[in-house]
Write a protein that holds these residues in place. Structure first.
Motif, PDB file in Angstrom:
ATOM      1  N   TYR A  54      52.756  43.654  32.784  1.00  0.00           N
ATOM      2  CA  TYR A  54      51.262  42.269  32.789  1.00  0.00           C
ATOM      3  C   TYR A  54      50.915  43.238  34.254  1.00  0.00           C
ATOM      4  O   TYR A  54      51.794  44.071  34.719  1.00  0.00           O
ATOM      5  CB  TYR A  54      52.518  41.473  32.908  1.00  0.00           C
ATOM      6  N   TYR A  55      49.913  42.608  34.345  1.00  0.00           N
ATOM      7  CA  TYR A  55      49.084  44.132  35.107  1.00  0.00           C
ATOM      8  C   TYR A  55      47.457  42.974  35.241  1.00  0.00           C
ATOM      9  O   TYR A  55      47.568  42.643  34.200  1.00  0.00           O
ATOM     10  CB  TYR A  55      48.678  45.191  34.634  1.00  0.00           C
ATOM     11  N   ALA A  56      47.096  43.339  36.594  1.00  0.00           N
ATOM     12  CA  ALA A  56      45.428  42.629  36.748  1.00  0.00           C
ATOM     13  C   ALA A  56      45.286  41.224  36.661  1.00  0.00           C
ATOM     14  O   ALA A  56      44.303  40.995  36.258  1.00  0.00           O
ATOM     15  CB  ALA A  56      44.446  44.372  36.152  1.00  0.00           C
ATOM     16  N   PRO A  57      46.269  40.515  37.163  1.00  0.00           N
ATOM     17  CA  PRO A  57      45.001  39.217  36.502  1.00  0.00           C
ATOM     18  C   PRO A  57      44.604  38.596  37.453  1.00  0.00           C
ATOM     19  O   PRO A  57      44.799  38.825  38.464  1.00  0.00           O
ATOM     20  CB  PRO A  57      46.973  37.954  37.059  1.00  0.00           C
ATOM     21  N   GLN A  58      43.672  37.926  37.081  1.00  0.00           N
ATOM     22  CA  GLN A  58      42.653  36.911  37.559  1.00  0.00           C
ATOM     23  C   GLN A  58      42.333  35.365  36.998  1.00  0.00           C
ATOM     24  O   GLN A  58      42.647  35.424  36.333  1.00  0.00           O
ATOM     25  CB  GLN A  58      41.076  37.853  37.275  1.00  0.00           C
ATOM     26  N   SER A  59      42.177  35.047  37.959  1.00  0.00           N
ATOM     27  CA  SER A  59      42.904  33.637  38.139  1.00  0.00           C
ATOM     28  C   SER A  59      40.741  32.566  38.079  1.00  0.00           C
ATOM     29  O   SER A  59      39.651  33.011  38.460  1.00  0.00           O
ATOM     30  CB  SER A  59      43.422  32.591  38.624  1.00  0.00           C
ATOM     31  N   LEU A  60      40.801  31.035  37.636  1.00  0.00           N
ATOM     32  CA  LEU A  60      39.692  30.449  38.152  1.00  0.00           C
ATOM     33  C   LEU A  60      40.480  28.792  37.989  1.00  0.00           C
ATOM     34  O   LEU A  60      40.905  29.094  38.156  1.00  0.00           O
ATOM     35  CB  LEU A  60      38.537  29.825  36.928  1.00  0.00           C
ATOM     36  N   GLU A  61      39.148  28.169  38.980  1.00  0.00           N
ATOM     37  CA  GLU A  61      39.662  27.007  38.744  1.00  0.00           C
ATOM     38  C   GLU A  61      38.437  26.196  37.712  1.00  0.00           C
ATOM     39  O   GLU A  61      37.248  26.134  37.939  1.00  0.00           O
ATOM     40  CB  GLU A  61      39.435  26.722  40.109  1.00  0.00           C
ATOM     41  N   ASP A  62      39.231  25.052  37.346  1.00  0.00           N
ATOM     42  CA  ASP A  62      38.095  24.026  35.586  1.00  0.00           C
ATOM     43  C   ASP A  62      37.893  23.165  36.130  1.00  0.00           C
ATOM     44  O   ASP A  62      38.450  22.924  37.256  1.00  0.00           O
ATOM     45  CB  ASP A  62      38.897  25.063  34.655  1.00  0.00           C
ATOM     46  N   ASP A  63      36.947  22.766  35.529  1.00  0.00           N
ATOM     47  CA  ASP A  63      36.126  21.485  35.771  1.00  0.00           C
ATOM     48  C   ASP A  63      37.160  19.993  35.846  1.00  0.00           C
ATOM     49  O   ASP A  63      37.036  19.447  36.088  1.00  0.00           O
ATOM     50  CB  ASP A  63      35.226  21.487  35.071  1.00  0.00           C
ATOM     51  N   LYS A  64      38.670  20.228  35.135  1.00  0.00           N
ATOM     52  CA  LYS A  64      39.923  19.259  35.866  1.00  0.00           C
ATOM     53  C   LYS A  64      40.544  20.108  37.391  1.00  0.00           C
ATOM     54  O   LYS A  64      41.416  19.795  36.770  1.00  0.00           O
ATOM     55  CB  LYS A  64      40.807  19.990  34.428  1.00  0.00           C
ATOM     56  N   GLY A  65      39.852  20.749  37.741  1.00  0.00           N
ATOM     57  CA  GLY A  65      40.602  21.158  39.271  1.00  0.00           C
ATOM     58  C   GLY A  65      42.288  21.817  38.619  1.00  0.00           C
ATOM     59  O   GLY A  65      42.620  22.048  39.642  1.00  0.00           O
ATOM     60  N   ARG A  66      41.444  23.060  37.612  1.00  0.00           N
ATOM     61  CA  ARG A  66      43.544  23.415  37.234  1.00  0.00           C
ATOM     62  C   ARG A  66      42.812  25.082  37.430  1.00  0.00           C
ATOM     63  O   ARG A  66      42.276  25.505  37.408  1.00  0.00           O
ATOM     64  CB  ARG A  66      43.642  23.888  36.100  1.00  0.00           C
ATOM     65  N   ARG A  67      44.290  24.914  38.597  1.00  0.00           N
ATOM     66  CA  ARG A  67      44.075  27.327  38.855  1.00  0.00           C
ATOM     67  C   ARG A  67      44.939  27.848  37.879  1.00  0.00           C
ATOM     68  O   ARG A  67      45.866  27.777  37.062  1.00  0.00           O
ATOM     69  CB  ARG A  67      44.653  27.579  40.266  1.00  0.00           C
ATOM     70  N   ILE A  68      44.083  28.580  37.100  1.00  0.00           N
ATOM     71  CA  ILE A  68      43.880  28.994  35.796  1.00  0.00           C
ATOM     72  C   ILE A  68      44.057  30.490  35.900  1.00  0.00           C
ATOM     73  O   ILE A  68      42.779  31.402  36.210  1.00  0.00           O
ATOM     74  CB  ILE A  68      43.488  28.606  34.318  1.00  0.00           C
ATOM     75  N   CYS A  69      44.932  31.216  35.248  1.00  0.00           N
ATOM     76  CA  CYS A  69      45.693  32.535  35.908  1.00  0.00           C
ATOM     77  C   CYS A  69      45.188  32.914  34.286  1.00  0.00           C
ATOM     78  O   CYS A  69      45.930  32.751  33.341  1.00  0.00           O
ATOM     79  CB  CYS A  69      46.304  32.863  36.434  1.00  0.00           C
ATOM     80  N   ILE A  70      45.088  34.375  33.789  1.00  0.00           N
ATOM     81  CA  ILE A  70      45.129  35.419  32.992  1.00  0.00           C
ATOM     82  C   ILE A  70      45.270  36.653  32.774  1.00  0.00           C
ATOM     83  O   ILE A  70      45.077  37.078  33.762  1.00  0.00           O
ATOM     84  CB  ILE A  70      44.101  35.110  31.859  1.00  0.00           C
ATOM     85  N   GLY A  71      46.025  37.612  32.858  1.00  0.00           N
ATOM     86  CA  GLY A  71      46.322  38.731  32.730  1.00  0.00           C
ATOM     87  C   GLY A  71      46.388  39.784  31.476  1.00  0.00           C
ATOM     88  O   GLY A  71      46.900  39.269  30.693  1.00  0.00           O
ATOM     89  N   TRP A  72      46.184  41.302  32.084  1.00  0.00           N
ATOM     90  CA  TRP A  72      46.582  42.403  31.485  1.00  0.00           C
ATOM     91  C   TRP A  72      47.760  42.056  30.540  1.00  0.00           C
ATOM     92  O   TRP A  72      48.250  42.424  31.493  1.00  0.00           O
ATOM     93  CB  TRP A  72      45.965  43.155  31.755  1.00  0.00           C
ATOM     94  N   MET A  73      47.728  42.422  28.902  1.00  0.00           N
ATOM     95  CA  MET A  73      49.519  42.089  28.451  1.00  0.00           C
ATOM     96  C   MET A  73      50.644  43.530  28.047  1.00  0.00           C
ATOM     97  O   MET A  73      50.401  43.799  27.448  1.00  0.00           O
ATOM     98  CB  MET A  73      49.663  41.514  27.486  1.00  0.00           C
ATOM     99  N   GLN A  74      49.681  44.254  29.121  1.00  0.00           N
ATOM    100  CA  GLN A  74      50.460  45.635  28.781  1.00  0.00           C
ATOM    101  C   GLN A  74      50.521  46.092  30.236  1.00  0.00           C
ATOM    102  O   GLN A  74      50.851  45.247  31.291  1.00  0.00           O
ATOM    103  CB  GLN A  74      48.627  46.756  28.358  1.00  0.00           C
ATOM    104  N   MET A  75      51.059  48.242  29.953  1.00  0.00           N
ATOM    105  CA  MET A  75      51.443  48.192  32.176  1.00  0.00           C
ATOM    106  C   MET A  75      50.695  49.874  31.921  1.00  0.00           C
ATOM    107  O   MET A  75      51.105  50.554  30.800  1.00  0.00           O
ATOM    108  CB  MET A  75      52.660  48.278  31.951  1.00  0.00           C
ATOM    109  N   TRP A  76      50.079  50.414  32.666  1.00  0.00           N
ATOM    110  CA  TRP A  76      49.546  51.512  33.259  1.00  0.00           C
ATOM    111  C   TRP A  76      50.873  52.312  32.928  1.00  0.00           C
ATOM    112  O   TRP A  76      52.142  52.213  33.072  1.00  0.00           O
ATOM    113  CB  TRP A  76      49.058  52.008  33.711  1.00  0.00           C
TER     114      TRP A  76
END
Length: 499
Positions: A285-307
């Motif tokens: 798990y590495y380098a996650p980034q997030s957004l806030e969507d139109d439902k007000g949710r803070r959603i995060c997604i990450g790279w499913m690997q590791m250096w």
């Protein structure tokens, strides 16, 4: 697949190559409901944003090889964060200021247009040195991007004195009180990580605002992929440090993903952390980034690997490498970060169910209807008389991935030492197992375990623990069994296949 020539890179060339080669990748380990590249190499999520009614995900992409290489920006979108549609390549390294790579960055909407702020790696200078600068591209339709004439919009001349011109990357843009800001990763002169803050009124003209947060010698040598947001009344800064020292069960991977929680002093534009914590206690798990969507949710997604790991799909010549995690909703509850999966939902029309309640005591058993290699396993277990429960996933005669719960220690663990292809790393110990202590003791264990072709993601249902791990079984591995010492009372057990 390999680079066919030294021809200049372009979006057109990349899209043509993808069209000609995507049908030849080996799908054996390709995940079904995780974002993955059509061909080639994927790493960091970039530009995770909602635009024109869809979730857009850009990513670090090398289309011509399943190894890291000259970085492009791949692009896909989704309406449900489960099914992803590939879109044309968004950026290629085709200018002097980004010739050596379009590195990571982010996206923001302004006046109906989509802006990408990214790191350009320059052509080598007379000393053979590549500088890192911040660049801007804009689109009216969310598909075709034009790099602005003012690039680089944040040149090396805009760096403070004690900052590397070589390690200066990964801008994450956000808006605060009518002003645009971006946090950017930087290496300080004392070989520690720091996060710089820049500000702009129009996303084009930027000025240095502050050293937002400075690390120390006990916090790694470089911080990558920063992300700043406010969550339920708390200021949050996510970053991915290299070589953050191990602390008990935390930070056992050589590189980590960390959440700092605190407050920003907007007078000085500095972040004052109150606590640090590791975001994921798995192995990939590495380098996650997030957004806030139109439902007000803070959603995060990450790279499913590791250096530092070996990458089996490259070693086997499958023509692709890399996937993203399933997205997670982040919440701040009861003074803690909670992470809840956004993915497959348990479906009573398409799963095995226990009725009546099933009890196991000092046994290893299977449960009718509970098996599969791609889907969602949900469990609710009464542990009041349990000592230890082990869940054997992706099991065949010789291989398995094991998720275990130790009642006395109130500890959850994952072990892939017998999962299939051996995964090696740069850590002092083989990266095969991890564990995490749960905070609140309970007589119930509730888990949501997401299985895909080459991944296992374990969510503790109260949102306080997540473990993300890649696995590569060498034979068909759809078995699921349960082994306990003491008594395990399964009040719920379902497996919902992905369709």
């Amino acid at each position: 697949m390999s680079i066919q020539s030294q021809t200049a890179y372009s979006i057109e060339r990349a899209n043509r190559y993808i069209a000609e080669n995507k049908g030849s990748v080996n799908p054996l380990y390709r995940n079904h409901y995780h974002a993955s590249p059509p061909v080639g190499w994927m790493n960091d999520p970039n530009g995770f944003v909602q635009f024109q009614g869809a979730y857009h995900l850009f990513y670090q992409f090398h289309p011509y090889d399943a190894k890291w290489g000259p970085m492009h920006w791949g692009h896909m979108k989704s309406t449900d964060l489960i099914h992803w549609e590939d879109l044309p390549v968004a950026l290629a390294p085709d200018q002097a200021y980004d010739r050596s790579g379009c590195f990571s960055g982010s996206a923001i909407e302004r006046d109906g247009k989509l802006y990408l702020l990214y790191t350009g790696v320059t052509e080598a200078n007379e000393e053979g040195v590549h500088h890192q600068v911040q660049c801007l591209a804009v689109s009216e339709d969310g598909l075709h991007f034009e790099k602005v004439q003012q690039n680089p919009v944040i040149p090396v001349a805009a760096l403070p004195a004690d900052a590397s011109q070589i390690d200066f990357r990964d801008p994450k843009v956000f808006e605060h009180e009518g002003m645009y800001y971006t946090v950017v990763a930087s290496k300080a002169g004392d070989e520690t990580g720091q996060i710089l803050l820049y500000q702009s009124a129009d996303l084009v003209e930027w000025e240095f605002a502050s050293v937002f947060l400075k690390g120390n010698k006990q916090q790694g040598v470089m911080w990558e992929c920063p992300d700043f947001f406010r969550l339920d009344g708390k200021d949050c800064l996510i970053f991915s440090p290299m070589q953050w020292p191990q602390d008990g069960d935390d930070y056992q991977n050589l590189n980590a993903s960390v959440l700092a929680v605190g407050e920003v002093d907007w007078a000085t534009k500095q972040f004052h952390p109150e606590s640090y914590q590791e975001l994921d206690h798995g192995l990939d798990y590495y380098a996650p980034q997030s957004l806030e969507d139109d439902k007000g949710r803070r959603i995060c997604i990450g790279w499913m690997q590791m250096w530092g790991r070996n990458f089996p799909t490259d070693e086997l010549g499958h023509g692709w490498t890399g996937s993203m995690t399933i997205p997670r909703e982040l919440k701040w509850e009861d003074g803690k970060l909670k992470q809840y999966p956004i993915g497959i939902v348990a479906n009573s029309d398409n799963q095995g169910e226990i009725s009546p309640v099933l009890t196991m005591a000092d046994a290893k058993e299977t449960i009718p209807g509970i098996a599969g290699d791609c889907g969602l396993l949900t469990l609710k277990v009464d542990t009041s008389e349990l000592e230890k429960l082990s869940i054997h996933l992706r099991e065949n005669e010789n291989e398995r991935t094991v998720v275990s719960f130790d009642k006395a220690k109130n500890e959850l663990s994952i072990d892939r030492s017998a999962s299939g292809i051996e995964l090696k790393g740069e850590e002092a110990h083989p990266p095969v197992s991890r564990k995490v202590a749960l905070s609140g003791k309970s007589d119930y264990l509730e888990l949501a375990i997401y299985l895909d072709s080459s991944s296992v993601e374990v969510f503790e249902k109260n949102g306080e623990a997540v473990m993300t791990t890649n696995v590569y079984p060498t034979e068909t591995a759809t078995g699921i069994s349960f082994e306990c010492s003491g008594k395990a009372v399964f009040e719920e057990a379902t497996f919902t296949p992905f369709i």
